[in-house]
Scaffold this motif. Sequence first.
Motif, PDB file in Angstrom:
ATOM      1  N   GLN A 131       0.845  -1.205   0.000  1.00 39.33           N
ATOM      2  CA  GLN A 131       0.000   0.000   0.000  1.00 39.33           C
ATOM      3  C   GLN A 131       0.880   1.255   0.000  1.00 39.33           C
ATOM      4  OE1 GLN A 131      -3.284   0.101  -0.416  1.00 39.33           O
ATOM      5  NE2 GLN A 131      -3.250   2.324  -0.361  1.00 39.33           N
ATOM      6  N   GLY A 135       0.013   2.405  -3.282  1.00 43.74           N
ATOM      7  CA  GLY A 135      -1.315   2.900  -2.938  1.00 43.74           C
ATOM      8  C   GLY A 135      -1.621   4.298  -3.442  1.00 43.74           C
ATOM      9  N   HIS A 136      -0.608   5.032  -3.828  1.00 40.43           N
ATOM     10  CA  HIS A 136      -0.823   6.383  -4.351  1.00 40.43           C
ATOM     11  C   HIS A 136      -1.372   6.362  -5.777  1.00 40.43           C
ATOM     12  CE1 HIS A 136       3.091   5.241  -5.921  1.00 40.43           C
ATOM     13  NE2 HIS A 136       2.971   6.193  -6.829  1.00 40.43           N
ATOM     14  N   MET A 137      -1.335   5.191  -6.420  1.00 45.94           N
ATOM     15  CA  MET A 137      -1.830   5.076  -7.793  1.00 45.94           C
ATOM     16  C   MET A 137      -3.313   4.719  -7.763  1.00 45.94           C
ATOM     17  SD  MET A 137       1.428   3.061  -9.467  1.00 45.94           S
ATOM     18  CE  MET A 137       0.982   3.358 -11.167  1.00 45.94           C
ATOM     19  N   THR A 138      -4.040   5.207  -8.774  1.00 46.48           N
ATOM     20  CA  THR A 138      -5.460   4.888  -8.854  1.00 46.48           C
ATOM     21  C   THR A 138      -5.642   3.440  -9.294  1.00 46.48           C
ATOM     22  OG1 THR A 138      -5.692   5.478 -11.188  1.00 46.48           O
ATOM     23  CG2 THR A 138      -5.993   7.278  -9.555  1.00 46.48           C
TER      24      THR A 138
END
Length: 162
Positions: A131, A135-138
């Motif tokens: 994450q 996790g910063h990616m859509t």
Amino acid sequence: MSKSTLQQQLKKSAPFDSLPQETYLNLLRTHNMIAAAPSHLLKQHGLSSAQYNVLRILEAADPPGLPCLEIVSRMVTRVPDITRLIDRLKEAGLVSRTRSQTDRRVIRIKLTKKGEALIAELAEPLVDIHQLNLGHMTKAELVELNRLLVKAREAAENAAAK
């Protein structure tokens, strides 16, 4: 022409020889950065990423236990000496070997209770690391990244098969 981000990060004055070369180096650098935290966590538990991969394969095996060649065929990264890798896991008490009663040539590798407990212990910290790293990616970006990685890998696998 402006420098690429990778070119800046590497403090490379000349442009890359080609876009495929830059992409390859970008993949390699990204892998090294993303793999560092999971590798560190696994190392704290006396495991390599290949050993952890074997444990996860065995965890998912139905019915329990797999022959070495089947484990190798399911691994994320190929290892040159599966026997030695299994030996280390056995010495650590994480797997057991059982000879088949129907075909004495076949040895099945099974996860022990200690191996199951270690996988359970590592599950949440690894999810947190993934994450943190991705996790910063859509969701759409991750789906597209996975699609592109499969596409790149298929070409490499086809070339290796020739």
